[in-house]
Design a protein around this motif. Structure first.
Motif, PDB file in Angstrom:
ATOM      1  N   VAL A  32       0.852  -1.186   0.000  1.00  0.00           N
ATOM      2  CA  VAL A  32       0.000   0.000   0.000  1.00  0.00           C
ATOM      3  C   VAL A  32       0.889   1.238   0.000  1.00  0.00           C
ATOM      4  O   VAL A  32       2.080   1.167   0.311  1.00  0.00           O
ATOM      5  CB  VAL A  32      -0.938   0.033   1.227  1.00  0.00           C
ATOM      6  N   LYS A  33       0.288   2.377  -0.326  1.00  0.00           N
ATOM      7  CA  LYS A  33       0.986   3.658  -0.246  1.00  0.00           C
ATOM      8  C   LYS A  33       0.735   4.271   1.129  1.00  0.00           C
ATOM      9  O   LYS A  33      -0.383   4.238   1.638  1.00  0.00           O
ATOM     10  CB  LYS A  33       0.469   4.617  -1.318  1.00  0.00           C
ATOM     11  N   ASP A  34       1.782   4.853   1.744  1.00  0.00           N
ATOM     12  CA  ASP A  34       1.584   5.533   3.014  1.00  0.00           C
ATOM     13  C   ASP A  34       1.434   7.029   2.780  1.00  0.00           C
ATOM     14  O   ASP A  34       1.396   7.500   1.634  1.00  0.00           O
ATOM     15  CB  ASP A  34       2.720   5.209   3.992  1.00  0.00           C
ATOM     16  N   ASP A  35       1.341   7.807   3.859  1.00  0.00           N
ATOM     17  CA  ASP A  35       1.090   9.240   3.721  1.00  0.00           C
ATOM     18  C   ASP A  35       2.318  10.026   3.285  1.00  0.00           C
ATOM     19  O   ASP A  35       2.228  11.238   3.051  1.00  0.00           O
ATOM     20  CB  ASP A  35       0.546   9.806   5.041  1.00  0.00           C
ATOM     21  N   VAL A  40       4.646   0.552   0.848  1.00  0.00           N
ATOM     22  CA  VAL A  40       4.946  -0.251   2.037  1.00  0.00           C
ATOM     23  C   VAL A  40       4.465  -1.678   1.767  1.00  0.00           C
ATOM     24  O   VAL A  40       3.287  -1.894   1.481  1.00  0.00           O
ATOM     25  CB  VAL A  40       4.251   0.312   3.291  1.00  0.00           C
ATOM     26  N   THR A  41       5.381  -2.622   1.870  1.00  0.00           N
ATOM     27  CA  THR A  41       5.049  -4.015   1.586  1.00  0.00           C
ATOM     28  C   THR A  41       5.251  -4.880   2.819  1.00  0.00           C
ATOM     29  O   THR A  41       6.286  -4.788   3.491  1.00  0.00           O
ATOM     30  CB  THR A  41       5.924  -4.568   0.442  1.00  0.00           C
ATOM     31  N   VAL A  42       4.255  -5.690   3.130  1.00  0.00           N
ATOM     32  CA  VAL A  42       4.401  -6.705   4.166  1.00  0.00           C
ATOM     33  C   VAL A  42       4.253  -8.063   3.492  1.00  0.00           C
ATOM     34  O   VAL A  42       3.373  -8.264   2.652  1.00  0.00           O
ATOM     35  CB  VAL A  42       3.365  -6.543   5.296  1.00  0.00           C
ATOM     36  N   ALA A  43       5.128  -8.990   3.844  1.00  0.00           N
ATOM     37  CA  ALA A  43       5.104 -10.312   3.226  1.00  0.00           C
ATOM     38  C   ALA A  43       3.904 -11.127   3.689  1.00  0.00           C
ATOM     39  O   ALA A  43       3.500 -12.079   3.028  1.00  0.00           O
ATOM     40  CB  ALA A  43       6.398 -11.055   3.550  1.00  0.00           C
ATOM     41  N   ARG A  44       3.331 -10.751   4.789  1.00  0.00           N
ATOM     42  CA  ARG A  44       2.165 -11.422   5.356  1.00  0.00           C
ATOM     43  C   ARG A  44       1.403 -10.398   6.169  1.00  0.00           C
ATOM     44  O   ARG A  44       1.938  -9.330   6.500  1.00  0.00           O
ATOM     45  CB  ARG A  44       2.611 -12.564   6.279  1.00  0.00           C
ATOM     46  N   TRP A 110       4.542   8.511  12.929  1.00  0.00           N
ATOM     47  CA  TRP A 110       3.922   9.799  12.634  1.00  0.00           C
ATOM     48  C   TRP A 110       4.901  10.638  11.835  1.00  0.00           C
ATOM     49  O   TRP A 110       5.941  11.041  12.341  1.00  0.00           O
ATOM     50  CB  TRP A 110       3.553  10.488  13.937  1.00  0.00           C
ATOM     51  N   LYS A 111       4.570  10.900  10.599  1.00  0.00           N
ATOM     52  CA  LYS A 111       5.492  11.583   9.698  1.00  0.00           C
ATOM     53  C   LYS A 111       5.878  12.959  10.226  1.00  0.00           C
ATOM     54  O   LYS A 111       7.012  13.408  10.057  1.00  0.00           O
ATOM     55  CB  LYS A 111       4.876  11.717   8.308  1.00  0.00           C
ATOM     56  N   SER A 112       4.947  13.647  10.878  1.00  0.00           N
ATOM     57  CA  SER A 112       5.222  14.994  11.379  1.00  0.00           C
ATOM     58  C   SER A 112       5.638  15.009  12.844  1.00  0.00           C
ATOM     59  O   SER A 112       6.163  16.009  13.326  1.00  0.00           O
ATOM     60  CB  SER A 112       3.981  15.894  11.210  1.00  0.00           C
ATOM     61  N   TYR A 131       4.175   5.430   7.156  1.00  0.00           N
ATOM     62  CA  TYR A 131       4.110   6.800   7.655  1.00  0.00           C
ATOM     63  C   TYR A 131       2.655   7.259   7.677  1.00  0.00           C
ATOM     64  O   TYR A 131       1.968   7.227   6.657  1.00  0.00           O
ATOM     65  CB  TYR A 131       4.924   7.737   6.774  1.00  0.00           C
ATOM     66  N   SER A 132       2.207   7.709   8.848  1.00  0.00           N
ATOM     67  CA  SER A 132       0.829   8.159   9.014  1.00  0.00           C
ATOM     68  C   SER A 132       0.800   9.645   9.354  1.00  0.00           C
ATOM     69  O   SER A 132       1.417  10.079  10.324  1.00  0.00           O
ATOM     70  CB  SER A 132       0.142   7.368  10.135  1.00  0.00           C
TER      71      SER A 132
END
Length: 300
Positions: A32-35, A40-44, A110-112, A131-132
């Motif tokens: 998925v794409k983060d902020d 971001v890839t998780v194998a499971r 938290w990106k910020s 990153y959220s």
């Protein structure tokens, strides 16, 4: 809190990552794409998650993954179950040894809010990082669904996102045609801190038919001078209850010529509900809309 004394190397994580993966690694990897715009890839599906901010903790619970959160930052106080999860640090210090001991397979940061030094430390662990940093109300919903994908809790996350979107849509429809109220949002008074258009509160003000008088500032939480606020002459001033327990927005009462003071438009709202980018912000937006509607009723 313990002070880190060792250097953590990615190779240290390989044995337990492989062991933890064994039962479910047959499932396809998820990306998925983060902020921050990163893939971001998780194998499971993530089973052991560390949340690096209070709003992230809430999002993970709301997306159906509360039981998978094994570590949190300070002030992670909602829902009630979050208070029982071990803390791994604060916005100033992260206990890297504790993080490692919890064997996470996903870090949500938290990106910020997390410092560059902290982020560099976390990157060195070789664990997937999401990153959220939701800055718009809609991004709360997309955060729920993306975190749900990473945890394989899609149905719960989708329902939470749908319920949240419906609440925001109802508020948007109710106040879309209301006349504009110019708003100064104060988060602290010594010095005076506000929130710019880069913060989700500014989007909440917009939904309620308001205009953030400091939306154009480039820093998410800038300081402003008394003179700057007086010059903007807002119609309403809103402060956070948990941050303005003493002087708070009452510091403006001495300025009798200010429109917000003349019309009795000094309002308090629970700061955590409105400022945290979680589904609960819908409650905060509803309260804010009520306050701005009161400001309209106070017009001569």
């Amino acid at each position: 809190m313990r002070t880190p004394t060792t250097t953590v190397r990615p190779a240290q994580l390989l044995p337990w990552l492989a062991l933890a993966c064994a039962p479910v690694c047959a499932q396809p990897a998820v990306t998925v794409k983060d902020d921050a715009g990163n893939s971001v890839t998780v194998a499971r599906p993530a089973q052991r998650i560390i949340s690096m901010a209070p709003h992230i903790t809430e999002l993970l619970f709301a997306a159906g993954g509360g039981e998978r959160v094994v570590g949190v930052m300070n002030y992670s106080d909602y829902p009630e179950a979050a208070k029982r999860i071990p803390q791994v640090g604060s916005n100033a210090t992260i206990d890297m040894e504790h993080v490692l001991a919890l064997r996470p397979d996903l870090l949500v940061v938290w990106k910020s809010g997390n410092t560059a030094r902290q982020l560099d430390q976390l990157k060195s662990l070789g664990i997937p990082i999401f990153y959220s940093d939701p800055q718009k109300l809609e991004e709360v919903a997309t955060s729920l669904t993306r975190l749900g994908q990473l945890m394989d809790t899609g149905p719960s996350a989708q329902k939470a996102a749908q319920d949240y979107r419906q609440r925001i849509a109802r508020l948007s429809a109710a106040y879309a045609q209301r006349s504009t109220v110019r708003v100064f949002y104060q988060i602290w008074e010594k010095p005076i801190f506000t929130l710019s258009g880069e913060h989700i509160v500014s989007d909440a003000i917009r939904v309620c038919g308001g205009q953030n008088v400091f939306a154009a500032l480039k820093v998410p939480a800038p300081t402003v001078s008394t003179e700057a606020v007086l010059q903007e002459n807002p119609e309403a001033i809103v402060g956070g209850e948990k941050h303005d327990a003493e002087a708070g927005i009452n510091i403006w009462k001495q300025y009798k010529g200010m429109q917000a003071v003349q019309r009795g438009n000094l309002f308090m709202i629970d700061s955590e509900t409105l400022v945290r980018a979680t589904p609960r912000i819908a409650d905060g937006v509803a309260m804010l809309c009520e306050r701005l509607e009161a400001a309209r009723q106070h017009r001569p």
